[in-house]
Design an enzyme around this catalytic site. Structure first.
Site: not given
Length: 396
Positions: A354, A377
């Site tokens: 991110g 993730g």
């Protein structure tokens, strides 16, 4: 590559269950950023072009197994129709009689969107019965949600084992980019790992020192390593309890032939705010009342040299407090150098996470990277060397 792509499947006349990530931001019932929708559009269009009938499976938010109107996927239908340029039908569940009727009625040239998979608590439990209910709706399973591939859920793992399965275009691009960067990379390989905490990236660092030639450590993480080397870091963000761990990583990296590159000079300030008065100092000269907010120009020069002598670059995390000027300077300069080398054809550059995506977009370098993953993730776990259930299921 042990998985199939859409090119390996006969899609004509088939109902294709496509697991997608359309977990997009919504305000007042309207999509405010359709990036994730745009990224699945090639898969949907290719299925339609081959005569297939796409049936989309997706989660939205965290309803915790309960039906919540504000987390219904129905509100995304207008944005999906605009992106796909075709009618998008909607079914109020992802299993059951209503979903089956909608799947049966789906015409060529149309797309069916099923309701939020996480309205069923069984979804996150990888429940076999829920997966079987989904499988009954289609003929082929296509996973185009790499961002959810690190979760063993019914729609990402169990379902893939019940139907002929393949990767969608986005999943295919992610896997090919990551395999090129870590599985069989062109050497030398350099990794950039930044961010706030060593504790969140211990597995990543341990895996990378065995696989890369150079490891650039930046951000708050670098402060912990500087502390481990006996340098004063003032009031900087660091994890003092992990200095022994940092020392062990340095020792293991040396034994593995991996050069760890830490800042040789620092940009320090007394306040954590944009345009705070600041100065550039050697790495061992941070005053007690100052905090490290970026790597200095000499550090950037060294990083640029390493990039120039590398063939492959993997990037996860910023080098400094990139959200604030001028403490975004090191991240921006390094990113632009990587972009320049990629444009010149001398570097394969893969980035993800991110903060990383935000930083590369802010620098203006993102468009020139070989590949930027939006997976978060899943990208991190892949870099850590972990098996991703959603990918492993495609390889069966």
């Amino acid at each position: 590559m042990g998985w199939k792509t859409l090119d390996d499947m006969d899609l004509n006349g088939k109902r294709v269950l496509v697991r997608v990530d359309i977990n997009v931001p919504v305000a007042d019932g309207k999509v405010t950023d359709d990036t994730r929708i745009q990224r699945i559009t090639p898969t949907v269009r290719d299925i339609l072009a081959a005569g297939g009938r796409p049936i989309l499976l997706a989660h939205f938010g965290r309803p915790g197994g309960e039906r919540k109107a504000e987390l219904s996927l129905q509100q995304l239908v207008p944005a999906l129709e605009a992106a796909f340029d075709c009618p998008v039908m909607f079914a109020a569940d992802c299993v059951g009689a209503g979903a089956a009727a909608a799947a049966e009625a789906l015409k060529e040239g149309e797309v069916l969107l099923l309701e939020n998979t996480r309205f069923h608590a069984a979804e996150t439990k990888n429940d076999a019965d829920l997966a079987a209910g989904m499988a009954a709706l289609g003929d082929i399973y296509c996973n185009d949600a790499f961002s959810a591939a690190h979760r063993a859920h019914a729609s990402t793992e169990a379902l893939a084992r019940l139907l002929p399965a393949c990767a969608g275009r986005l999943m295919q691009a992610e896997l090919q980019a990551l395999e090129a960067a870590l599985a069989k990379p062109e050497r030398p390989v350099t990794a950039v790992v930044g961010g706030a905490k060593v504790s969140t990236k211990l597995d990543l660092l341990s895996n990378l020192i065995e696989k890369v030639d150079h490891l650039v450590i930046g951000g708050g993480m670098a402060n912990t390593f500087l502390l481990a080397q006996g340098h004063a870091i003032g009031s900087s963000l660091a994890e003092a309890s992990l200095t022994d761990t940092a020392s062990e990583i340095l020792t293991k990296a040396k034994a593995a032939g991996c050069e760890i590159i830490l800042p040789s000079d620092l940009v320090v300030a007394r306040k954590f705010e944009a345009n705070a008065p600041h100065e550039v100092l050697p790495a061992d000269a941070c005053p007690d009342d100052a905090m490290i907010l970026d790597a200095g120009p000499a550090s950037v020069t060294r990083i640029a040299e390493v990039f120039a002598n590398s063939k492959t670059l993997i990037w996860n995390g910023p080098l400094g407090a990139f959200e604030m000027e001028p403490f975004d300077a090191a991240t921006n300069a390094a990113a632009l150098k990587a972009a320049e080398l990629t444009r010149a054809g001398t570097l394969i550059s893969v980035a993800g996470g991110g903060d990383t995506v935000a930083a590369l977009n802010a620098s203006g370098a993102a468009a020139d990277f070989s590949y930027i993953s939006t997976a978060g993730g899943a990208f991190l776990e892949w870099m850590e060397g972990k098996t991703l259930p959603g990918v492993a299921a495609l390889e069966q």
